[in-house]
Design a protein around this motif. Structure first.
Motif, PDB file in Angstrom:
ATOM      1  N   VAL A 170       0.852  -1.197   0.000  1.00  0.00           N
ATOM      2  CA  VAL A 170       0.000   0.000   0.000  1.00  0.00           C
ATOM      3  C   VAL A 170       0.885   1.243   0.000  1.00  0.00           C
ATOM      4  O   VAL A 170       0.689   2.174  -0.793  1.00  0.00           O
ATOM      5  N   TRP A 171       1.867   1.273   0.904  1.00  0.00           N
ATOM      6  CA  TRP A 171       2.779   2.418   0.970  1.00  0.00           C
ATOM      7  C   TRP A 171       3.633   2.526  -0.287  1.00  0.00           C
ATOM      8  O   TRP A 171       3.896   3.638  -0.770  1.00  0.00           O
ATOM      9  N   GLY A 172       4.042   1.383  -0.838  1.00  0.00           N
ATOM     10  CA  GLY A 172       4.796   1.406  -2.083  1.00  0.00           C
ATOM     11  C   GLY A 172       3.974   2.017  -3.214  1.00  0.00           C
ATOM     12  O   GLY A 172       4.486   2.803  -4.020  1.00  0.00           O
ATOM     13  N   GLY A 173       2.696   1.671  -3.272  1.00  0.00           N
ATOM     14  CA  GLY A 173       1.819   2.239  -4.291  1.00  0.00           C
ATOM     15  C   GLY A 173       1.623   3.731  -4.114  1.00  0.00           C
ATOM     16  O   GLY A 173       1.628   4.494  -5.087  1.00  0.00           O
ATOM     17  N   LEU A 174       1.478   4.159  -2.866  1.00  0.00           N
ATOM     18  CA  LEU A 174       1.313   5.583  -2.603  1.00  0.00           C
ATOM     19  C   LEU A 174       2.568   6.356  -3.008  1.00  0.00           C
ATOM     20  O   LEU A 174       2.492   7.379  -3.695  1.00  0.00           O
ATOM     21  N   LEU A 175       3.727   5.848  -2.606  1.00  0.00           N
ATOM     22  CA  LEU A 175       4.972   6.521  -2.962  1.00  0.00           C
ATOM     23  C   LEU A 175       5.214   6.493  -4.467  1.00  0.00           C
ATOM     24  O   LEU A 175       5.703   7.471  -5.050  1.00  0.00           O
ATOM     25  N   SER A 176       4.858   5.392  -5.106  1.00  0.00           N
ATOM     26  CA  SER A 176       5.007   5.292  -6.554  1.00  0.00           C
ATOM     27  C   SER A 176       4.091   6.296  -7.262  1.00  0.00           C
ATOM     28  O   SER A 176       4.485   6.917  -8.254  1.00  0.00           O
ATOM     29  N   SER A 177       2.885   6.471  -6.758  1.00  0.00           N
ATOM     30  CA  SER A 177       1.974   7.475  -7.334  1.00  0.00           C
ATOM     31  C   SER A 177       2.549   8.883  -7.196  1.00  0.00           C
ATOM     32  O   SER A 177       2.484   9.679  -8.135  1.00  0.00           O
ATOM     33  N   LEU A 178       3.101   9.163  -6.032  1.00  0.00           N
ATOM     34  CA  LEU A 178       3.708  10.485  -5.824  1.00  0.00           C
ATOM     35  C   LEU A 178       4.919  10.679  -6.727  1.00  0.00           C
ATOM     36  O   LEU A 178       5.140  11.777  -7.251  1.00  0.00           O
ATOM     37  N   ALA A 179       5.703   9.622  -6.937  1.00  0.00           N
ATOM     38  CA  ALA A 179       6.842   9.702  -7.849  1.00  0.00           C
ATOM     39  C   ALA A 179       6.357   9.937  -9.282  1.00  0.00           C
ATOM     40  O   ALA A 179       6.987  10.679 -10.046  1.00  0.00           O
ATOM     41  N   GLY A 180       5.244   9.311  -9.656  1.00  0.00           N
ATOM     42  CA  GLY A 180       4.660   9.555 -10.975  1.00  0.00           C
ATOM     43  C   GLY A 180       4.233  11.002 -11.148  1.00  0.00           C
ATOM     44  O   GLY A 180       4.438  11.600 -12.208  1.00  0.00           O
ATOM     45  N   LEU A 181       3.669  11.568 -10.103  1.00  0.00           N
ATOM     46  CA  LEU A 181       3.276  12.976 -10.141  1.00  0.00           C
ATOM     47  C   LEU A 181       4.506  13.869 -10.253  1.00  0.00           C
ATOM     48  O   LEU A 181       4.520  14.841 -11.018  1.00  0.00           O
ATOM     49  N   ALA A 182       5.563  13.518  -9.529  1.00  0.00           N
ATOM     50  CA  ALA A 182       6.814  14.281  -9.610  1.00  0.00           C
ATOM     51  C   ALA A 182       7.407  14.181 -11.016  1.00  0.00           C
ATOM     52  O   ALA A 182       7.954  15.158 -11.543  1.00  0.00           O
TER      53      ALA A 182
END
Length: 165
Positions: A139-151
């Motif tokens: 779950v946390w990996g997905g959240l961080l990956s989404s934020l990295a995608g936004l970045a």
């Protein structure tokens, strides 16, 4: 105080039961809202990064386009990284839900065993903890990956804008 009010069928008991059922129903609705918003966020990450790559290709194909080739390269790289991380968020979401589904199934088996007064197997308890731990990590990996995608999208947009002359 009249004890009948608190017993099943009593006024306070029935009111509390209705309140409980109402709040549980609202909880389920809010969980569905959360699911819908998360799914929309995942789709948006893929859409904006993929769309930005297509837009850059379209811009580059225009004969009067003037943009720094270095900025163009970094912009493509940033959008591609954003797309990669957005897709990674989907993978993390898939794996996390599989692990958490296994945790819920194990907890259901534990509850069924408790009804029959069967003691919990220590190995089953360890599996439950493992499912929950890995599910939450993904779950946390997905959240961080989404934020990295936004970045990645923000970086790509900044580089593209910086390259115009």
């Amino acid at each position: 105080m009249d004890k009948n009010l608190w017993e099943p069928g009593g006024r306070y008991h029935d009111t509390n039961l209705r309140d409980y059922e109402s709040y549980r129903q609202e909880e389920q609705q809010r969980l569905q809202f959360q699911h819908d918003f998360a799914q929309s966020a995942l789709k948006s990450g893929v859409l904006v990064n993929g769309g930005a790559i297509v837009a850059l290709f379209t811009f580059v194909g225009h004969d009067k386009a003037v943009i720094s080739s270095e900025c163009l390269w970094w912009s493509f790289a940033s959008f591609a990284a954003g797309l990669f991380f957005s897709l990674g968020a989907y993978v993390c979401a898939f794996v996390s839900q599989g692990q958490l589904m296994n945790w819920a199934a194990a907890k259901a088996m534990e509850s069924r065993g408790a009804i029959a007064d069967i003691p919990l197997d220590p190995a089953a308890e360890a599996n439950q903890r493992s499912y929950a731990t890995w599910g939450n990590r993904f779950v946390w990996g997905g959240l961080l990956s989404s934020l990295a995608g936004l970045a990645g999208f923000a970086g790509g947009a900044a580089m593209a804008l910086a390259g115009f002359s």
